[in-house]
Design an enzyme around this catalytic site. Structure first.
Site, PDB file in Angstrom:
ATOM      1  N   GLN A 188      35.509  25.736  27.745  1.00  0.00           N
ATOM      2  CA  GLN A 188      35.197  24.277  26.405  1.00  0.00           C
ATOM      3  C   GLN A 188      36.244  24.380  25.289  1.00  0.00           C
ATOM      4  O   GLN A 188      36.690  23.808  24.168  1.00  0.00           O
ATOM      5  CB  GLN A 188      33.473  24.252  26.653  1.00  0.00           C
ATOM      6  CG  GLN A 188      33.118  23.149  27.210  1.00  0.00           C
ATOM      7  CD  GLN A 188      31.902  24.941  27.798  1.00  0.00           C
ATOM      8  OE1 GLN A 188      32.236  25.372  28.054  1.00  0.00           O
ATOM      9  NE2 GLN A 188      30.469  24.813  28.387  1.00  0.00           N
TER      10      GLN A 188
ATOM     11  N   ARG B 127      28.408  16.564  27.405  1.00  0.00           N
ATOM     12  CA  ARG B 127      27.576  18.217  27.080  1.00  0.00           C
ATOM     13  C   ARG B 127      28.081  18.654  25.775  1.00  0.00           C
ATOM     14  O   ARG B 127      28.057  17.936  24.702  1.00  0.00           O
ATOM     15  CB  ARG B 127      27.859  19.068  27.419  1.00  0.00           C
ATOM     16  CG  ARG B 127      29.522  18.787  27.637  1.00  0.00           C
ATOM     17  CD  ARG B 127      30.534  19.086  26.800  1.00  0.00           C
ATOM     18  NE  ARG B 127      30.200  20.870  26.724  1.00  0.00           N
ATOM     19  CZ  ARG B 127      30.369  20.357  24.978  1.00  0.00           C
ATOM     20  NH1 ARG B 127      31.302  19.405  24.296  1.00  0.00           N
ATOM     21  NH2 ARG B 127      30.113  22.009  24.385  1.00  0.00           N
ATOM     22  N   GLY B 128      26.935  19.510  25.290  1.00  0.00           N
ATOM     23  CA  GLY B 128      26.327  19.802  23.576  1.00  0.00           C
ATOM     24  C   GLY B 128      24.774  19.524  23.349  1.00  0.00           C
ATOM     25  O   GLY B 128      24.838  18.094  23.647  1.00  0.00           O
ATOM     26  N   ALA B 129      24.085  19.815  22.903  1.00  0.00           N
ATOM     27  CA  ALA B 129      22.630  19.529  22.172  1.00  0.00           C
ATOM     28  C   ALA B 129      22.388  18.388  21.542  1.00  0.00           C
ATOM     29  O   ALA B 129      22.058  17.457  22.487  1.00  0.00           O
ATOM     30  CB  ALA B 129      22.124  20.842  21.851  1.00  0.00           C
TER      31      ALA B 129
ATOM     32  N   ASP C  65      21.994  25.436  21.042  1.00  0.00           N
ATOM     33  CA  ASP C  65      21.421  24.692  22.515  1.00  0.00           C
ATOM     34  C   ASP C  65      19.221  24.740  21.983  1.00  0.00           C
ATOM     35  O   ASP C  65      18.754  23.660  22.066  1.00  0.00           O
ATOM     36  CB  ASP C  65      21.304  25.273  23.489  1.00  0.00           C
ATOM     37  CG  ASP C  65      22.988  24.526  23.649  1.00  0.00           C
ATOM     38  OD1 ASP C  65      23.071  23.434  24.173  1.00  0.00           O
ATOM     39  OD2 ASP C  65      23.815  25.079  23.246  1.00  0.00           O
TER      40      ASP C  65
ATOM     41  N   ARG D 137      18.796  18.467  32.186  1.00  0.00           N
ATOM     42  CA  ARG D 137      18.909  19.750  31.637  1.00  0.00           C
ATOM     43  C   ARG D 137      17.725  20.082  31.168  1.00  0.00           C
ATOM     44  O   ARG D 137      17.532  19.273  30.120  1.00  0.00           O
ATOM     45  CB  ARG D 137      20.620  19.695  30.753  1.00  0.00           C
ATOM     46  CG  ARG D 137      21.838  19.177  30.724  1.00  0.00           C
ATOM     47  CD  ARG D 137      22.506  19.986  31.351  1.00  0.00           C
ATOM     48  NE  ARG D 137      22.706  21.146  31.434  1.00  0.00           N
ATOM     49  CZ  ARG D 137      24.035  21.484  30.417  1.00  0.00           C
ATOM     50  NH1 ARG D 137      24.875  20.120  30.008  1.00  0.00           N
ATOM     51  NH2 ARG D 137      24.026  22.825  30.003  1.00  0.00           N
TER      52      ARG D 137
ATOM     53  N   ASN E 192      22.370  29.798  22.774  1.00  0.00           N
ATOM     54  CA  ASN E 192      23.483  29.206  22.981  1.00  0.00           C
ATOM     55  C   ASN E 192      24.782  29.501  24.068  1.00  0.00           C
ATOM     56  O   ASN E 192      24.132  30.923  24.666  1.00  0.00           O
ATOM     57  CB  ASN E 192      24.901  29.541  20.885  1.00  0.00           C
ATOM     58  CG  ASN E 192      25.487  28.427  20.610  1.00  0.00           C
ATOM     59  OD1 ASN E 192      24.967  26.917  21.379  1.00  0.00           O
ATOM     60  ND2 ASN E 192      26.897  29.140  20.898  1.00  0.00           N
ATOM     61  N   LYS E 193      25.796  28.639  24.024  1.00  0.00           N
ATOM     62  CA  LYS E 193      26.267  29.387  25.404  1.00  0.00           C
ATOM     63  C   LYS E 193      26.656  30.162  25.751  1.00  0.00           C
ATOM     64  O   LYS E 193      26.519  31.660  24.905  1.00  0.00           O
ATOM     65  CB  LYS E 193      27.662  28.307  25.177  1.00  0.00           C
ATOM     66  CG  LYS E 193      28.794  28.556  26.312  1.00  0.00           C
ATOM     67  CD  LYS E 193      28.275  28.145  27.669  1.00  0.00           C
ATOM     68  CE  LYS E 193      27.967  26.438  27.221  1.00  0.00           C
ATOM     69  NZ  LYS E 193      27.860  26.028  28.541  1.00  0.00           N
TER      70      LYS E 193
END
Length: 346
Positions: A196, A50-52, A237, A93, A247-248
């Site tokens: 996270q 995960r993470g763009a 992201d 995603r 973003n998150k």
């Protein structure tokens, strides 16, 4: 490799992709081998990776695996044989634009009619990986120049080596600031519901001997109110053409708290995260994940029976709440006029 840069989330093995299973950290350090494009897509969807930026890199290697399979099954029409695998990767995603950026870049290599498709595609995927690491170190340097010695910083979610090809975006700035000037404090939000910050960011920083204090999800505004935070540093992201940033979930609340308490707010993201086709944050799709992620923890229900849940993964922070956007191409502090497009000489 810098002293405080030891963690890696992806490892290309030549014939398969190894992914550090981030769902199991910090309790277990387990690697998952992806030997096909569908396995890679599933790993992206299920948040093994995960993470763009890391999602984009994994998808690029997934294209290599798709080509390997297609050339073996239908060498006379290997492009057509890849179609289903490419679609599966593209739909893994919806929000992280790096996924589509990397797949589009790999598609250009496919369309170039290479005489040795596997060699060309593998070289491109490796280049995407290496370029991301170089960009992160560049962003770390640029962002750290804005952070005074002895500053106290707070970060959200995980934006480090686990979310990228290495070093990290927002966490890369923190790494560079720690190594170059020293920081008085580094705080990390828990980042619910996948934790996270607690599981990944704290694990990374401890692994690299950078002191970190974990805070509860809602504690950041109180910390700011007490004057204990100088900068909030987050990743992204997707960044729209006007600077609005996805973003998150929880990032927007942090930005509002920063505005209320005079704390600087920095977004750190590679230029591949900027989507000029999205004019504003209203154009960015927001992924919603299963309610079970909120209702259950480690397979056990933690919410009352009968309760429902709404589980958006990201939120949108308006550009007017962002003090600075740091990319490997340069820094943007004025989103009026050309704004982020100036990074591309448009």
């Amino acid at each position: 490799m810098p002293r405080n840069d030891t963690v890696r989330a992806l490892d290309w093995q030549g014939d398969h992709l190894r992914l550090l299973d981030q769902r199991r950290l910090p309790v277990e350090t387990t690697w998952l081998d992806c030997r096909t494009a569908p396995e890679t897509a599933d790993a992206i969807r299920d948040m093994v990776v995960r993470g763009a930026p890391a999602i984009g890199i994994a998808a690029a290697y997934g294209v290599v695996l798709a080509a390997r399979s297609a050339l073996r099954r239908q060498p006379e029409d290997w492009r057509g044989a890849m179609a289903n695998d490419l679609t599966r990767l593209r739909t893994a995603r919806p929000t992280a634009v790096n996924l589509f950026w990397a797949l589009d870049r790999m598609q250009r290599m496919i369309d170039s009619d290479p005489t040795d498709p596997l060699q060309v595609l593998e070289a491109e995927a490796v280049a995407i990986h290496q370029e991301d690491l170089a960009a992160n170190r560049r962003m770390g340097h640029l962002g750290a120049q804005l952070i005074p010695a002895g500053a106290r910083v707070l970060t959200h979610c995980n934006t480090g080596s686990l979310a990228t090809g290495g070093y990290g975006t927002a966490l890369g700035v923190i790494r560079s600031a720690w190594a170059g000037k020293g920081l008085a404090a580094v705080y990390a939000d828990e980042t619910r519901p996948w934790l996270q910050g607690a599981r990944l960011t704290a694990w990374e920083l401890v692994a690299d001997a950078i002191p970190v204090k974990l805070i509860a999800e809602g504690a950041a505004p109180l910390l700011m109110q007490r004057g204990e935070v100088d900068w909030v540093i987050v990743g992204a992201d997707r960044v729209a053409a006007n600077g609005d940033t996805a973003n998150k979930i929880g990032t927007y609340a942090l930005a509002l708290a920063c505005k209320a308490h005079g704390v600087k707010f920095m977004v750190v993201a590679p230029s591949s995260t900027i989507d000029l086709d999205c004019l504003s944050g209203e154009d960015i799709p927001i992924e919603e994940r299963p309610a079970e992620e909120l209702l259950y923890m480690n397979g056990r229900r933690v919410a009352a029976e009968g309760a429902g849940a709404w589980n958006p993964v990201f939120d949108i922070t308006p550009a007017e709440l962002i003090d600075v956007l740091v990319t490997e191409r340069g820094v943007v502090s004025d989103f009026v006029g050309k704004g982020v497009s100036a990074l591309f000489d448009i």
